[in-house]
Scaffold this motif. Structure first.
Motif, PDB file in Angstrom:
ATOM      1  N   SER A  66       0.848  -1.190   0.000  1.00 36.41           N
ATOM      2  CA  SER A  66       0.000   0.000   0.000  1.00 36.41           C
ATOM      3  C   SER A  66       0.883   1.240   0.000  1.00 36.41           C
ATOM      4  O   SER A  66       2.110   1.156   0.157  1.00 36.41           O
ATOM      5  CB  SER A  66      -0.900   0.003   1.236  1.00 36.41           C
ATOM      6  OG  SER A  66      -0.110   0.172   2.411  1.00 36.41           O
ATOM      7  N   SER A  67       0.257   2.405  -0.156  1.00 31.26           N
ATOM      8  CA  SER A  67       1.040   3.647  -0.142  1.00 31.26           C
ATOM      9  C   SER A  67       1.718   3.836   1.212  1.00 31.26           C
ATOM     10  O   SER A  67       2.885   4.241   1.285  1.00 31.26           O
ATOM     11  CB  SER A  67       0.139   4.839  -0.456  1.00 31.26           C
ATOM     12  OG  SER A  67      -0.947   4.910   0.455  1.00 31.26           O
ATOM     13  N   GLU A  68       1.012   3.513   2.294  1.00 32.11           N
ATOM     14  CA  GLU A  68       1.615   3.631   3.626  1.00 32.11           C
ATOM     15  C   GLU A  68       2.785   2.665   3.773  1.00 32.11           C
ATOM     16  O   GLU A  68       3.833   3.012   4.336  1.00 32.11           O
ATOM     17  CB  GLU A  68       0.563   3.354   4.703  1.00 32.11           C
ATOM     18  CG  GLU A  68       1.117   3.471   6.117  1.00 32.11           C
ATOM     19  CD  GLU A  68       0.110   3.075   7.173  1.00 32.11           C
ATOM     20  OE1 GLU A  68       0.411   3.247   8.364  1.00 32.11           O
ATOM     21  OE2 GLU A  68      -0.965   2.578   6.802  1.00 32.11           O
ATOM     22  N   ARG A  70       4.721   1.501   1.409  1.00 32.21           N
ATOM     23  CA  ARG A  70       5.870   1.992   0.627  1.00 32.21           C
ATOM     24  C   ARG A  70       6.621   3.084   1.385  1.00 32.21           C
ATOM     25  O   ARG A  70       7.856   3.133   1.382  1.00 32.21           O
ATOM     26  CB  ARG A  70       5.409   2.523  -0.734  1.00 32.21           C
ATOM     27  CG  ARG A  70       4.866   1.462  -1.663  1.00 32.21           C
ATOM     28  CD  ARG A  70       4.397   2.098  -2.967  1.00 32.21           C
ATOM     29  NE  ARG A  70       5.467   2.201  -3.932  1.00 32.21           N
ATOM     30  CZ  ARG A  70       5.663   3.242  -4.739  1.00 32.21           C
ATOM     31  NH1 ARG A  70       4.872   4.288  -4.679  1.00 32.21           N
ATOM     32  NH2 ARG A  70       6.641   3.236  -5.611  1.00 32.21           N
ATOM     33  N   ALA A 117       6.289  12.996  -2.815  1.00 28.24           N
ATOM     34  CA  ALA A 117       5.590  12.215  -1.786  1.00 28.24           C
ATOM     35  C   ALA A 117       5.306  13.074  -0.562  1.00 28.24           C
ATOM     36  O   ALA A 117       4.215  13.021   0.015  1.00 28.24           O
ATOM     37  CB  ALA A 117       6.413  10.989  -1.407  1.00 28.24           C
ATOM     38  N   LEU A 130       0.202   8.851  -3.904  1.00 26.19           N
ATOM     39  CA  LEU A 130       1.437   8.167  -3.506  1.00 26.19           C
ATOM     40  C   LEU A 130       1.670   6.884  -4.296  1.00 26.19           C
ATOM     41  O   LEU A 130       2.798   6.573  -4.689  1.00 26.19           O
ATOM     42  CB  LEU A 130       1.399   7.858  -2.011  1.00 26.19           C
ATOM     43  CG  LEU A 130       1.484   9.078  -1.078  1.00 26.19           C
ATOM     44  CD1 LEU A 130       1.260   8.648   0.363  1.00 26.19           C
ATOM     45  CD2 LEU A 130       2.827   9.774  -1.219  1.00 26.19           C
ATOM     46  N   LEU A 131       0.609   6.123  -4.548  1.00 24.90           N
ATOM     47  CA  LEU A 131       0.788   4.844  -5.233  1.00 24.90           C
ATOM     48  C   LEU A 131       1.238   5.005  -6.683  1.00 24.90           C
ATOM     49  O   LEU A 131       1.800   4.083  -7.267  1.00 24.90           O
ATOM     50  CB  LEU A 131      -0.507   4.032  -5.180  1.00 24.90           C
ATOM     51  CG  LEU A 131      -0.748   3.225  -3.903  1.00 24.90           C
ATOM     52  CD1 LEU A 131      -2.088   2.515  -3.974  1.00 24.90           C
ATOM     53  CD2 LEU A 131       0.378   2.220  -3.664  1.00 24.90           C
TER      54      LEU A 131
END
Length: 359
Positions: A66-68, A70, A117, A130-131
């Motif tokens: 997920s974005s978090e 990463r 980011a 973010l993704l």
């Protein structure tokens, strides 16, 4: 029995680890929970339940991060961490039925997210989700022996800025994040949108952005210079609008706006943003930033400001200097300063006669 020997790896602790920890962890964190490097690699075999997303960083599920995840993977790779734990978290235990599983929060040092980011985390609308970012930029000390790899892109710095904490993620302040983002952009429109949103969105003042761009040596790029020119014009327009708002909303008498003063038949005294002729009170916005850098006290432009102010005050004109930042952060206080100067005019000697001309 040697109590220092880790218990053999079994499916139960692995399942427990997935349930009770964040789903991205470093090799050091796994070892602290009794999972050896060899065991972690075994879990990352083809078709296995884990994957190694960065050197020494493991994702504890087979799907895409997920974005978090990463963000945290990047920080785990680039920085140093320690876990914030309560007294019962020293040794993992199986939670009782119905209990919420504990999730210790990592404290990151020597690394903070920057660039696009970071701006997305700050709430910018002109930056991608973010993704969708191919890279996550992260500032690290220049002495760190690491390299950029996969989606983690290192930005080396002699000194790290003070981070802003956003949902447990250390993030560069907006001016620094803008400069690091601009360093990676060649599209003039994208650069202009970032700089404009930084100022128009109230994230920072133009001077702070220009200072960071100057330190990053980005003002040799024509598309950046053009964007900075637009930024400075945007910043001044916003400050002027706030000045109008201050006069209107705090009940100050209407001044004459944007005027030049001259002595009758004499020299030009300078331009002012607002002037109250009956009280001989002037307001001047201090927007001393240029595309060549930020003006400092003692330089030519500062000396010009000081000379003009001294000359006007010798003529009996009170000059109130207001910065865009003060208008943004303490507009009521600035209105009080101007009101006090207007009320005190009756206690002063009459000012010299000056000619007021539109600027």
């Amino acid at each position: 029995m040697n109590h220092n020997t880790p218990a053999p790896l079994s499916p139960r602790p692995l399942r427990h680890l997935i349930q009770t920890q964040r789903r991205v962890m470093s090799g050091a964190q796994l070892k602290a929970h009794g999972v050896s490097t060899a065991s972690a690699h075994e879990q990352c075999r083809a078709g296995g339940p884990w994957q190694q997303v960065l050197p020494g960083v493991y994702l504890l599920h087979p799907g895409p991060p997920s974005s978090e995840e990463r963000l945290h993977a990047t920080l785990l790779y680039a920085g140093r961490t320690q876990e914030r734990r309560g007294p019962l978290d020293a040794v993992p235990v199986q939670p009782a039925a119905g209990d919420a599983p504990p999730t210790p929060a990592a404290v990151y040092t020597d690394a903070l997210i920057t660039g696009l980011a970071a701006l997305t985390l700050h709430g910018f609308s002109s930056t991608p989700p973010l993704l969708s970012l191919d890279h996550i930029d992260v500032i690290v000390p220049r002495t760190r022996r690491l390299r950029s790899t996969e989606f983690a892109r290192l930005v080396r710095a002699t000194g790290l800025p003070t981070p802003v904490q956003i949902e447990g993620v250390p993030v560069a302040p907006v001016p620094r994040a803008v400069a690091d983002a601009v360093a990676q952009l060649s599209d003039a429109g994208a650069v202009r949108r970032l700089l404009t949103e930084a100022v128009r969105g109230g994230h920072c003042e133009p001077a702070a952005v220009v200072r960071e761009l100057t330190q990053a040596r980005l003002l040799t790029r024509p598309h950046v210079v053009d964007a900075v020119d637009s930024l400075l014009a945007e910043g001044r327009a916003i400050a002027e609008d706030r000045l109008y708002t201050m006069v209107r909303e705090y009940g100050l008498p209407d001044p004459v706006w944007n005027v030049d003063l001259r002595l009758p038949g004499g020299p030009h005294l300078g331009g002012l943003d607002a002037y109250w002729p009956d009280q001989a009170v002037a307001v001047e916005l201090d927007t001393r930033a240029t595309r060549h850098g930020v003006r400092q006290e003692g330089d030519e432009l500062w000396n010009e400001y000081a000379r003009k102010r001294e000359h006007l005050e010798r003529l009996g004109i009170t000059v109130v200097h207001i910065t865009p930042r003060k208008l943004r952060e303490s507009i009521e206080q600035q209105a009080t300063v101007v009101r006090t100067a207007l009320m005190a005019s009756g206690d002063r000697d009459p000012a010299a006669y000056v000619v007021v001309l539109p600027r």
